[in-house]
Write a protein that holds these residues in place. Structure first.
Motif, PDB file in Angstrom:
ATOM      1  N   VAL A 135       0.859  -1.195   0.000  1.00 44.03           N
ATOM      2  CA  VAL A 135       0.000   0.000   0.000  1.00 44.03           C
ATOM      3  C   VAL A 135       0.891   1.240   0.000  1.00 44.03           C
ATOM      4  CG1 VAL A 135      -1.793   1.280   1.229  1.00 44.03           C
ATOM      5  CG2 VAL A 135      -1.802  -1.231   1.262  1.00 44.03           C
ATOM      6  N   PRO A 136       0.865   2.058  -1.050  1.00 43.94           N
ATOM      7  CA  PRO A 136       1.770   3.208  -1.114  1.00 43.94           C
ATOM      8  C   PRO A 136       1.654   4.162   0.069  1.00 43.94           C
ATOM      9  CG  PRO A 136       0.875   2.775  -3.284  1.00 43.94           C
ATOM     10  CD  PRO A 136       0.149   1.869  -2.336  1.00 43.94           C
ATOM     11  N   LEU A 137       0.457   4.343   0.614  1.00 45.37           N
ATOM     12  CA  LEU A 137       0.309   5.251   1.749  1.00 45.37           C
ATOM     13  C   LEU A 137       0.689   4.608   3.077  1.00 45.37           C
ATOM     14  CD1 LEU A 137      -2.905   7.325   0.931  1.00 45.37           C
ATOM     15  CD2 LEU A 137      -0.500   7.946   0.633  1.00 45.37           C
ATOM     16  N   GLY A 138       1.005   3.316   3.046  1.00 50.29           N
ATOM     17  CA  GLY A 138       1.600   2.670   4.198  1.00 50.29           C
ATOM     18  C   GLY A 138       0.672   2.298   5.326  1.00 50.29           C
ATOM     19  N   ARG A 139      -0.621   2.269   5.097  1.00 48.03           N
ATOM     20  CA  ARG A 139      -1.546   1.869   6.157  1.00 48.03           C
ATOM     21  C   ARG A 139      -2.809   1.280   5.546  1.00 48.03           C
ATOM     22  NH1 ARG A 139      -5.910   5.341   6.944  1.00 48.03           N
ATOM     23  NH2 ARG A 139      -5.774   7.336   5.838  1.00 48.03           N
ATOM     24  N   ILE A 140      -3.551   0.546   6.369  1.00 51.52           N
ATOM     25  CA  ILE A 140      -4.844   0.008   5.977  1.00 51.52           C
ATOM     26  C   ILE A 140      -5.917   1.025   6.342  1.00 51.52           C
ATOM     27  CG2 ILE A 140      -6.486  -1.874   6.321  1.00 51.52           C
ATOM     28  CD1 ILE A 140      -4.103  -3.651   7.035  1.00 51.52           C
ATOM     29  N   GLY A 141      -6.869   1.224   5.464  1.00 52.83           N
ATOM     30  CA  GLY A 141      -7.875   2.247   5.666  1.00 52.83           C
ATOM     31  C   GLY A 141      -8.830   1.944   6.808  1.00 52.83           C
ATOM     32  N   ASP A 142      -9.504   2.985   7.275  1.00 51.37           N
ATOM     33  CA  ASP A 142     -10.513   2.870   8.320  1.00 51.37           C
ATOM     34  C   ASP A 142     -11.895   2.880   7.673  1.00 51.37           C
ATOM     35  OD1 ASP A 142     -11.222   3.212  11.357  1.00 51.37           O
ATOM     36  OD2 ASP A 142     -12.488   4.636  10.265  1.00 51.37           O
ATOM     37  N   PRO A 143     -12.780   1.935   8.049  1.00 50.80           N
ATOM     38  CA  PRO A 143     -14.091   1.848   7.387  1.00 50.80           C
ATOM     39  C   PRO A 143     -14.916   3.126   7.456  1.00 50.80           C
ATOM     40  CG  PRO A 143     -13.674  -0.154   8.633  1.00 50.80           C
ATOM     41  CD  PRO A 143     -12.577   0.818   8.990  1.00 50.80           C
ATOM     42  N   ARG A 144     -14.821   3.847   8.579  1.00 49.99           N
ATOM     43  CA  ARG A 144     -15.626   5.067   8.709  1.00 49.99           C
ATOM     44  C   ARG A 144     -14.866   6.306   8.225  1.00 49.99           C
ATOM     45  NH1 ARG A 144     -18.618   7.388  14.215  1.00 49.99           N
ATOM     46  NH2 ARG A 144     -19.262   9.395  13.339  1.00 49.99           N
ATOM     47  N   ALA A 145     -13.666   6.499   8.736  1.00 49.84           N
ATOM     48  CA  ALA A 145     -12.943   7.728   8.442  1.00 49.84           C
ATOM     49  C   ALA A 145     -12.515   7.814   6.983  1.00 49.84           C
ATOM     50  CB  ALA A 145     -11.726   7.848   9.353  1.00 49.84           C
ATOM     51  N   ASP A 146     -12.163   6.693   6.373  1.00 45.12           N
ATOM     52  CA  ASP A 146     -11.671   6.704   4.996  1.00 45.12           C
ATOM     53  C   ASP A 146     -12.751   6.297   3.987  1.00 45.12           C
ATOM     54  OD1 ASP A 146      -8.948   7.426   5.627  1.00 45.12           O
ATOM     55  OD2 ASP A 146      -8.703   5.407   6.426  1.00 45.12           O
ATOM     56  N   ILE A 147     -13.302   5.100   4.151  1.00 39.72           N
ATOM     57  CA  ILE A 147     -14.298   4.633   3.193  1.00 39.72           C
ATOM     58  C   ILE A 147     -15.600   5.400   3.367  1.00 39.72           C
ATOM     59  CG2 ILE A 147     -15.375   2.612   2.176  1.00 39.72           C
ATOM     60  CD1 ILE A 147     -12.222   2.623   2.390  1.00 39.72           C
ATOM     61  N   GLY A 148     -16.017   5.593   4.618  1.00 37.25           N
ATOM     62  CA  GLY A 148     -17.241   6.337   4.876  1.00 37.25           C
ATOM     63  C   GLY A 148     -17.181   7.757   4.348  1.00 37.25           C
ATOM     64  N   ALA A 149     -16.038   8.399   4.476  1.00 36.80           N
ATOM     65  CA  ALA A 149     -15.893   9.773   3.988  1.00 36.80           C
ATOM     66  C   ALA A 149     -16.078   9.840   2.470  1.00 36.80           C
ATOM     67  CB  ALA A 149     -14.528  10.320   4.378  1.00 36.80           C
ATOM     68  N   ALA A 150     -15.543   8.844   1.760  1.00 37.78           N
ATOM     69  CA  ALA A 150     -15.717   8.810   0.308  1.00 37.78           C
ATOM     70  C   ALA A 150     -17.172   8.583  -0.060  1.00 37.78           C
ATOM     71  CB  ALA A 150     -14.835   7.720  -0.292  1.00 37.78           C
ATOM     72  N   ALA A 151     -17.856   7.728   0.702  1.00 38.17           N
ATOM     73  CA  ALA A 151     -19.272   7.482   0.442  1.00 38.17           C
ATOM     74  C   ALA A 151     -20.104   8.741   0.680  1.00 38.17           C
ATOM     75  CB  ALA A 151     -19.776   6.333   1.308  1.00 38.17           C
ATOM     76  N   VAL A 152     -19.786   9.474   1.727  1.00 37.53           N
ATOM     77  CA  VAL A 152     -20.486  10.737   1.983  1.00 37.53           C
ATOM     78  C   VAL A 152     -20.334  11.675   0.790  1.00 37.53           C
ATOM     79  CG1 VAL A 152     -20.421  12.854   3.367  1.00 37.53           C
ATOM     80  CG2 VAL A 152     -20.409  10.617   4.496  1.00 37.53           C
ATOM     81  N   PHE A 153     -19.140  11.783   0.273  1.00 38.06           N
ATOM     82  CA  PHE A 153     -18.900  12.637  -0.886  1.00 38.06           C
ATOM     83  C   PHE A 153     -19.766  12.220  -2.067  1.00 38.06           C
ATOM     84  CE2 PHE A 153     -16.412  13.084  -4.890  1.00 38.06           C
ATOM     85  CZ  PHE A 153     -16.512  14.467  -5.026  1.00 38.06           C
ATOM     86  N   LEU A 154     -19.801  10.909  -2.367  1.00 34.63           N
ATOM     87  CA  LEU A 154     -20.571  10.438  -3.513  1.00 34.63           C
ATOM     88  C   LEU A 154     -22.074  10.541  -3.279  1.00 34.63           C
ATOM     89  CD1 LEU A 154     -18.521   7.315  -4.662  1.00 34.63           C
ATOM     90  CD2 LEU A 154     -18.602   9.591  -5.709  1.00 34.63           C
ATOM     91  N   ALA A 155     -22.500  10.549  -2.027  1.00 33.79           N
ATOM     92  CA  ALA A 155     -23.926  10.679  -1.719  1.00 33.79           C
ATOM     93  C   ALA A 155     -24.390  12.125  -1.714  1.00 33.79           C
ATOM     94  CB  ALA A 155     -24.220  10.044  -0.364  1.00 33.79           C
ATOM     95  N   SER A 156     -23.472  13.059  -1.599  1.00 34.74           N
ATOM     96  CA  SER A 156     -23.833  14.458  -1.398  1.00 34.74           C
ATOM     97  C   SER A 156     -23.843  15.234  -2.712  1.00 34.74           C
ATOM     98  CB  SER A 156     -22.835  15.116  -0.434  1.00 34.74           C
ATOM     99  OG  SER A 156     -21.592  15.344  -1.085  1.00 34.74           O
ATOM    100  N   SER A 157     -24.338  16.457  -2.635  1.00 29.57           N
ATOM    101  CA  SER A 157     -24.394  17.317  -3.822  1.00 29.57           C
ATOM    102  C   SER A 157     -23.007  17.758  -4.276  1.00 29.57           C
ATOM    103  CB  SER A 157     -25.252  18.551  -3.521  1.00 29.57           C
ATOM    104  OG  SER A 157     -24.702  19.296  -2.438  1.00 29.57           O
ATOM    105  N   GLU A 158     -21.995  17.577  -3.418  1.00 29.98           N
ATOM    106  CA  GLU A 158     -20.636  17.948  -3.813  1.00 29.98           C
ATOM    107  C   GLU A 158     -20.149  17.131  -5.009  1.00 29.98           C
ATOM    108  OE1 GLU A 158     -18.263  17.480  -0.354  1.00 29.98           O
ATOM    109  OE2 GLU A 158     -19.044  19.280   0.634  1.00 29.98           O
ATOM    110  N   SER A 159     -20.710  15.933  -5.197  1.00 26.72           N
ATOM    111  CA  SER A 159     -20.337  15.098  -6.339  1.00 26.72           C
ATOM    112  C   SER A 159     -21.451  15.070  -7.381  1.00 26.72           C
ATOM    113  CB  SER A 159     -20.032  13.669  -5.880  1.00 26.72           C
ATOM    114  OG  SER A 159     -21.187  13.077  -5.287  1.00 26.72           O
TER     115      SER A 159
END
Length: 250
Positions: free
Chosen positions: A208-232
């Motif tokens: 993993v280039p960023l050197g860590r495993i993602g967090d389900p809420r902080a990382d994946i959840g944040a991306a889902a919020v973006f795709l669910a919102s008007s920002e995307s």
């Protein structure tokens, strides 16, 4: 509160990526319908969401059963009267070489993966018209150059990716956006994988280039919020890897 007043269905919400996404959506103001096969885990997630000041409904649902999906949508409309976001996360994860894997596992992977997602997308379509968002959860294995022991899982996720792109094109005029997330996050399933296949897991995680495993809420959840919102609001048909660079850089 980017999702204030919105209602979202999340399948496989009792743990892992599904739970992380549900909590992230709730933190931004959404009310949730939590779908899963284990009522106790759904109750735990529901209580966490209610502690955030949002409403949540736990709905026992096996995504591989068509009648369960119909009841899931009906329960959502009875409870909230609307639907704005659908997250297709639940799916059976098969392992085994193409010579060894059973046909039952192949069938289960397709039935609970791309077929279940398509069924639920079609059921939700009338209620998402005019601004709804669909987020389908795929995997980097769908685009990996090698998927030894995971060929059927890769095929199921590649099919989900293709269905998502087609829906984005066909349903764009209806005002429905359809996007895909490919996550890599610390979940119960990943922990089992790390324990069962330590050598392969060490190679994978060290890449993993960023050197860590993602967090389900902080990382994946944040991306889902973006795709669910008007920002995307001008993004559809996209496949977004949220994996620290694992899918396309290694």
């Amino acid at each position: 509160m980017r999702l204030h007043g919105k209602v979202a269905i999340v399948t496989g919400a009792g743990g892992g990526v599904g739970r992380g996404i549900a909590l992230a959506l709730a933190a931004e103001g959404a009310d949730l319908v939590l779908a899963g096969r284990t009522p106790a885990s759904l109750d735990d997630c529901r209580r966490e969401i209610e502690a955030l000041g949002r409403r949540a409904l736990g709905a026992r649902c096996d995504v591989g059963v068509a009648d369960d999906l119909g009841e899931l949508v009906a329960a959502t409309l009875r409870e909230f009267g609307r639907l704005d976001v659908l997250v297709n996360n639940a799916a059976f994860v098969p392992h085994g070489t193409l010579l060894e894997i059973s046909e039952d596992d192949v069938e289960a992977a397709l039935r609970t993966g791309p077929l279940a997602a398509l069924r639920l997308m079609r059921l939700c379509h009338p209620h998402l018209r005019g601004g709804g968002s669909i987020i389908n959860i795929s995997s980097a294995v769908a685009v990996a150059p090698s998927s030894n022991n995971r060929g059927v899982y890769a095929a199921a996720k590649a099919a989900l990716n293709a269905i998502s792109r087609t829906a984005a094109n066909e349903w764009g005029p209806d005002g429905i956006r359809v996007n895909v997330l490919m996550p890599f996050a610390r979940t119960e399933a990943l922990d089992r994988f790390l324990a069962d296949e330590p050598d392969y897991a060490a190679t994978l995680t060290s890449g993993v280039p960023l050197g860590r495993i993602g967090d389900p809420r902080a990382d994946i959840g944040a991306a889902a919020v973006f795709l669910a919102s008007s920002e995307s609001g001008y993004i559809t048909g996209a496949t977004l890897p949220v994996d620290g660079g694992l899918a396309y850089i290694r």
